[in-house]
Design a protein around this motif. Structure first.
Motif, short mmCIF file in Angstrom:
data_model
loop_
_atom_site.label_atom_id
_atom_site.label_comp_id
_atom_site.label_asym_id
_atom_site.label_seq_id
_atom_site.Cartn_x
_atom_site.Cartn_y
_atom_site.Cartn_z
N ASP A 36 20.94 50.41 13.46
CA ASP A 36 21.89 49.74 12.57
C ASP A 36 21.10 49.04 11.47
O ASP A 36 20.39 48.07 11.74
CB ASP A 36 22.73 48.74 13.36
N MET A 37 21.23 49.50 10.24
CA MET A 37 20.49 48.94 9.11
C MET A 37 21.34 47.95 8.31
O MET A 37 20.98 47.56 7.22
CB MET A 37 20.00 50.07 8.19
N SER A 38 22.51 47.58 8.86
CA SER A 38 23.41 46.71 8.11
C SER A 38 22.98 45.25 8.17
O SER A 38 23.59 44.40 7.52
CB SER A 38 24.83 46.82 8.67
N GLY A 39 21.97 44.94 8.96
CA GLY A 39 21.51 43.57 9.07
C GLY A 39 22.44 42.67 9.85
O GLY A 39 22.49 41.47 9.66
N GLY A 40 23.23 43.32 10.76
CA GLY A 40 24.14 42.54 11.60
C GLY A 40 25.39 42.12 10.86
O GLY A 40 26.03 41.13 11.22
N ALA A 41 25.77 42.89 9.84
CA ALA A 41 26.98 42.56 9.10
C ALA A 41 28.19 42.60 10.01
O ALA A 41 28.24 43.37 10.96
CB ALA A 41 27.17 43.54 7.94
N ASP A 42 29.19 41.79 9.72
CA ASP A 42 30.40 41.70 10.51
C ASP A 42 31.15 43.03 10.48
O ASP A 42 31.57 43.51 9.45
CB ASP A 42 31.31 40.59 9.94
N ASP A 43 31.30 43.66 11.65
CA ASP A 43 32.00 44.94 11.71
C ASP A 43 33.45 44.83 11.31
O ASP A 43 34.09 45.83 11.01
CB ASP A 43 31.90 45.51 13.14
N GLU A 44 34.00 43.64 11.35
CA GLU A 44 35.41 43.50 11.01
C GLU A 44 35.63 43.47 9.51
O GLU A 44 36.75 43.60 9.04
CB GLU A 44 35.96 42.17 11.61
N GLY A 45 34.57 43.23 8.72
CA GLY A 45 34.76 42.99 7.30
C GLY A 45 34.58 44.23 6.45
O GLY A 45 34.35 45.29 6.90
#
Length: 231
Positions: free
Chosen positions: A222-231
Motif C-alpha cells: 500500500d503506497m497510499s501512506g495510510g490514507a483513510d480508505d473511507e475518503g
C-alpha cells in the motif's frame, strides 16, 4: 427514484446492443455469460452521473481511485472461469458490486472481498437491490481470499498482482479455476490457473489487460501512506 417503464426499456435495449456489439463480436460465446450480461443492469452500479455511459465500452470511475471494469472484461473473466449454476465463486476486488452481480446471476452464490470499507458498503447496498442470488461481501485483504468459506469452484480477481497469490490457489476446489491479472502495471496478462484431479496446476495466459493493483499481503504494498480508505 427508480427508472420508469420507458427508461427501463431504453436501458434494456442498450444492454442488448452492448452484448451484441461489444461481447459477441469479440468472442464471448458462453450462453450463460451472455444471458447474465443481458439481465444485470450496469447502470444500477455506477455513479448516477455516469448512468448515461453505463454501456460504453470502457471502465468507469467509482471513487477512491477504483474503477468498474468495462463490460467486455467482466464477460471475458466469467467465460474464462467457466461458471455454471451451483458453483461456489469467490470474487476479489468487489468494487461497486457489478461483476459479483453478473457472477451471481450465473451461479447463485458468490463471496466477494473488497479492501475499501466505503466500496464494500456500496456493493452490499447495490447487490441487495439487484436480487441476483446469494452474494456475501466482506471488507478485508483480498490477496488472502476467504479461507473460512473455501474451497471455491472459481476465483476471479479484479486487481493485478505481481504473481499469483498462493493463498488463492490453496482455496481452489478440485477442478477449480482461478482467473487473475498478473504482472507489472504496464505488462499484465490475464492468467487462468486450473487445479487438476491429481492436485497439479495447469496454467494458460490470455491477452494483455490493465487493472488497478491488488493491495495486500500477497499483492502490492500500500503506497497510499495510510490514507483513510473511507475518503
Amino acid at each position: 427514484m427508480p427508472p420508469g417503464p420507458a427508461e427501463q426499456g431504453e436501458q434494456a435495449r442498450e444492454r442488448a446492443t452492448m452484448v451484441r456489439d461489444q461481447l459477441v463480436t469479440r468472442g464471448i460465446s458462453d450462453p450463460l455469460v451472455l444471458q447474465a450480461m443481458t439481465e444485470v443492469p450496469r447502470e444500477a452500479f455506477v455513479d448516477p452521473g455516469m448512468a448515461g455511459r453505463a454501456y460504453h465500452d470502457t471502465p468507469l470511475p467509482i471513487g477512491h481511485g477504483q474503477t468498474i471494469s468495462q463490460p467486455f472484461i467482466v464477460a471475458l473473466m466469467a467465460q474464462m472461469a467457466e461458471l455454471s449454476p451451483g458453483d461456489r465463486v469467490l470474487e476479489i476486488g468487489a468494487g461497486c458490486g457489478y461483476a459479483a452481480a453478473v457472477y451471481g446471476r450465473i451461479t447463485g452464490q458468490v463471496w466477494a472481498v473488497e479492501r475499501l470499507p466505503a466500496l464494500a458498503a456500496r456493493a452490499r447496498t447495490a447487490l441487495d437491490r439487484s436480487g441476483v442470488g446469494k452474494v456475501a461481501v466482506r471488507c478485508g485483504d483480498g490477496s488472502l481470499g476467504w479461507p473460512q468459506e473455501a474451497p471455491f469452484d472459481a476465483i476471479l480477481v479484479a486487481a493485478g498482482s505481481p504473481c499469483m497469490p498462493q493463498s488463492l490457489i490453496r482455496q481452489l476446489a478440485d477442478g477449480g479455476r482461478l482467473v487473475a491479472p498478473v504482472g507489472p502495471d504496464a505488462a499484465q496478462q490475464l492468467v487462468r490457473t486450473r487445479r487438476l484431479p491429481d492436485g497439479s496446476l495447469e496454467e494458460d495466459r490470455h491477452p494483455a489487460v490493465r487493472f488497478v493493483p491488488l493491495i495486500g499481503a500477497e499483492g502490492w504494498p500500500d503506497m497510499s501512506g495510510g490514507a483513510d480508505d473511507e475518503g
